[in-house]
Scaffold this active site. Structure first.
Site, PDB file in Angstrom:
ATOM      1  CE1 TYR A  11       2.783   5.719  -3.333  1.00 53.41           C
ATOM      2  CE2 TYR A  11       1.636   3.929  -4.450  1.00 53.41           C
ATOM      3  CZ  TYR A  11       2.766   4.414  -3.822  1.00 53.41           C
ATOM      4  OH  TYR A  11       3.861   3.603  -3.695  1.00 53.41           O
ATOM      5  N   GLY A  12      -2.893   9.249  -3.876  1.00 47.57           N
ATOM      6  CA  GLY A  12      -4.189   9.640  -4.450  1.00 47.57           C
ATOM      7  C   GLY A  12      -4.213  10.979  -5.152  1.00 47.57           C
ATOM      8  CD  GLU A  72      -2.157   8.511   7.212  1.00 44.77           C
ATOM      9  OE1 GLU A  72      -1.169   9.066   7.701  1.00 44.77           O
ATOM     10  OE2 GLU A  72      -2.089   7.561   6.411  1.00 44.77           O
ATOM     11  CB  CYS A 124      -9.989   5.480  -0.025  1.00 41.87           C
ATOM     12  SG  CYS A 124      -8.525   6.126   0.800  1.00 41.87           S
ATOM     13  CB  THR A 125      -6.429   1.877   2.334  1.00 38.21           C
ATOM     14  OG1 THR A 125      -5.824   3.149   2.087  1.00 38.21           O
ATOM     15  CG2 THR A 125      -6.011   0.888   1.282  1.00 38.21           C
ATOM     16  CG  HIS A 126      -6.473   6.242   4.821  1.00 34.81           C
ATOM     17  ND1 HIS A 126      -5.727   5.598   3.859  1.00 34.81           N
ATOM     18  CD2 HIS A 126      -5.589   6.842   5.658  1.00 34.81           C
ATOM     19  CE1 HIS A 126      -4.435   5.817   4.100  1.00 34.81           C
ATOM     20  NE2 HIS A 126      -4.325   6.563   5.176  1.00 34.81           N
ATOM     21  CG  ASP A 162      -1.800   1.235   1.292  1.00 33.95           C
ATOM     22  OD1 ASP A 162      -2.371   1.607   0.246  1.00 33.95           O
ATOM     23  OD2 ASP A 162      -1.909   1.858   2.363  1.00 33.95           O
ATOM     24  CB  SER A 163       0.170   4.753  -0.827  1.00 33.37           C
ATOM     25  OG  SER A 163      -1.067   4.809  -0.143  1.00 33.37           O
ATOM     26  CB  CYS A 185      -2.741   1.086  -2.612  1.00 34.88           C
ATOM     27  SG  CYS A 185      -2.902   2.824  -2.988  1.00 34.88           S
ATOM     28  CG  ASN A 186      -9.196   1.275  -2.755  1.00 35.01           C
ATOM     29  OD1 ASN A 186     -10.186   0.688  -3.141  1.00 35.01           O
ATOM     30  ND2 ASN A 186      -8.765   1.178  -1.506  1.00 35.01           N
ATOM     31  CB  THR A 187      -4.561   5.311  -5.440  1.00 39.10           C
ATOM     32  OG1 THR A 187      -5.489   5.983  -4.582  1.00 39.10           O
ATOM     33  CG2 THR A 187      -4.032   6.276  -6.462  1.00 39.10           C
TER      34      THR A 187
HETATM   35  N1  DGL Z   1      -4.025   3.891  -0.084  1.00 35.15           N
HETATM   36  C1  DGL Z   1      -4.722   4.928  -0.826  1.00 35.15           C
HETATM   37  C2  DGL Z   1      -5.956   4.314  -1.487  1.00 35.15           C
HETATM   38  O1  DGL Z   1      -6.498   3.316  -1.047  1.00 35.15           O
HETATM   39  C3  DGL Z   1      -5.116   6.089   0.060  1.00 35.15           C
HETATM   40  C4  DGL Z   1      -3.949   6.933   0.516  1.00 35.15           C
HETATM   41  C5  DGL Z   1      -3.176   7.568  -0.625  1.00 35.15           C
HETATM   42  O2  DGL Z   1      -3.704   8.474  -1.294  1.00 35.15           O
HETATM   43  O3  DGL Z   1      -2.061   7.123  -0.847  1.00 35.15           O
HETATM   44  O4  DGL Z   1      -6.428   4.829  -2.448  1.00 35.15           O
END
Ligand code: DGL
Length: 282
Positions: free
Chosen positions: A56-57, A167, A199-201, A24-25, A87-89
């Protein structure tokens, strides 16, 4: 003998001992790792959070693809039997590239399982995807849902500030509620059947989003369906560990072991210390 495909010259037993790599990011993918660990407690796991380059987003597709490729290569160097792009992105931008670079290593992203979960909840339904700017720009969820269910209606809305809220640990209370309310008001979807946490968060904000959304809206999170996809891939490849002993967990980050442990503990649902985290260069 299928497992010999991925790590040539290795016996199946040695291959099956290799960890599942999860990338993941940052720390957000620990929500996915937790679901994998719950579903497959005997599997060894290695997690890499690219905390030096988070988020990353908000980055361009070219940068996200480069970062994701480097992170995946780092995990492949550790020796893994399957890669999860938690990571979704990165899944939205780079899954195809990662699959072709790493073949025949199996690579599983989180967008497809999330889309499948939403369609299973409400076939022909109206779905609102909350995600990062990059995921929304690429319409990854829309395409994945429509491929399964052409009658589905899909709206996507970028909610960057929810990453920071999660976060920071401000996932409940009035500030979180008013920010979520504003995003839902701005989204082009008044009465969705599902809200997809793309999104993971966002799973950390589940209660707040549920409170603000109209009652009856079902929140969908890809973590458990991703874990099912991992289980399915390992079983069909005859690549599961054959032991009842609990698997090991190694955690790597590209920056900030102390912050990774402090923030990541909330995503994993277990206290972590900086000593649990190895800082690596990509
Ligand atoms: N992990 C990213 C996602 O799931 C969220 C955080 C980021 O923007 O890196 O899209």
């Amino acid at each position: 003998m299928a497992a010999l495909r991925h790590n040539q010259g290795m016996t199946n037993q040695r291959h099956n001992e290799l960890p599942i790599g999860v990338f993941d990011s940052g720390v957000g993918g620990l929500t996915v790792l937790k679901a994998i660990r719950d579903a497959l407690p005997c599997e060894n796991l290695v997690y890499l959070g690219d905390t030096a380059r988070l988020p990353y987003g908000t980055k361009s597709p070219a940068s996200i693809e480069r970062y994701a490729t480097q992170a995946a290569a780092k995990l492949q160097d550790q020796g893994i039997k399957l890669l999860v792009v938690a990571c979704n992105t990165a899944s939205a931008v780079a899954l195809g590239v990662l699959r072709s670079h790493l073949a025949p290593l199996p690579v599983i992203g989180v967008v497809e399982p999330g889309a499948a979960a939403a369609v299973a909840v409400r076939p022909g339904g109206r779905h609102l995807v909350l995600a990062t700017e990059a995921t929304v720009r690429l319409a990854a969820y829309r395409d994945a849902i429509r491929a399964r269910d052409p009658g589905a209606r899909v709206s996507e809305h970028a909610c960057e500030m929810l990453v920071a809220l999660a976060e920071e640990g401000w996932d409940g209370g009035e500030i979180a509620r008013s920010i979520v309310r504003r995003y839902l008001d701005e989204a082009d979807c008044r009465e969705p059947d599902t809200i997809i946490l793309g999104c993971t968060h966002f799973p950390l904000l589940t209660n707040t989003i549920q409170e603000v959304a109209a009652s009856g809206v079902v929140l969908v999170d890809s973590a458990s369906t991703t874990a099912e996809a991992v289980q399915h891939a390992l079983r069909s490849d005859d690549a599961c560990r054959t032991t009842t002993a609990r698997g090991t967990l190694r955690m790597l980050a590209t920056d900030g072991a102390t912050r990774f442990a402090r923030v990541g503990g909330r995503f994993l649902g277990q206290a972590l210390s900086a000593a649990d985290v190895e800082v690596v260069d990509l």
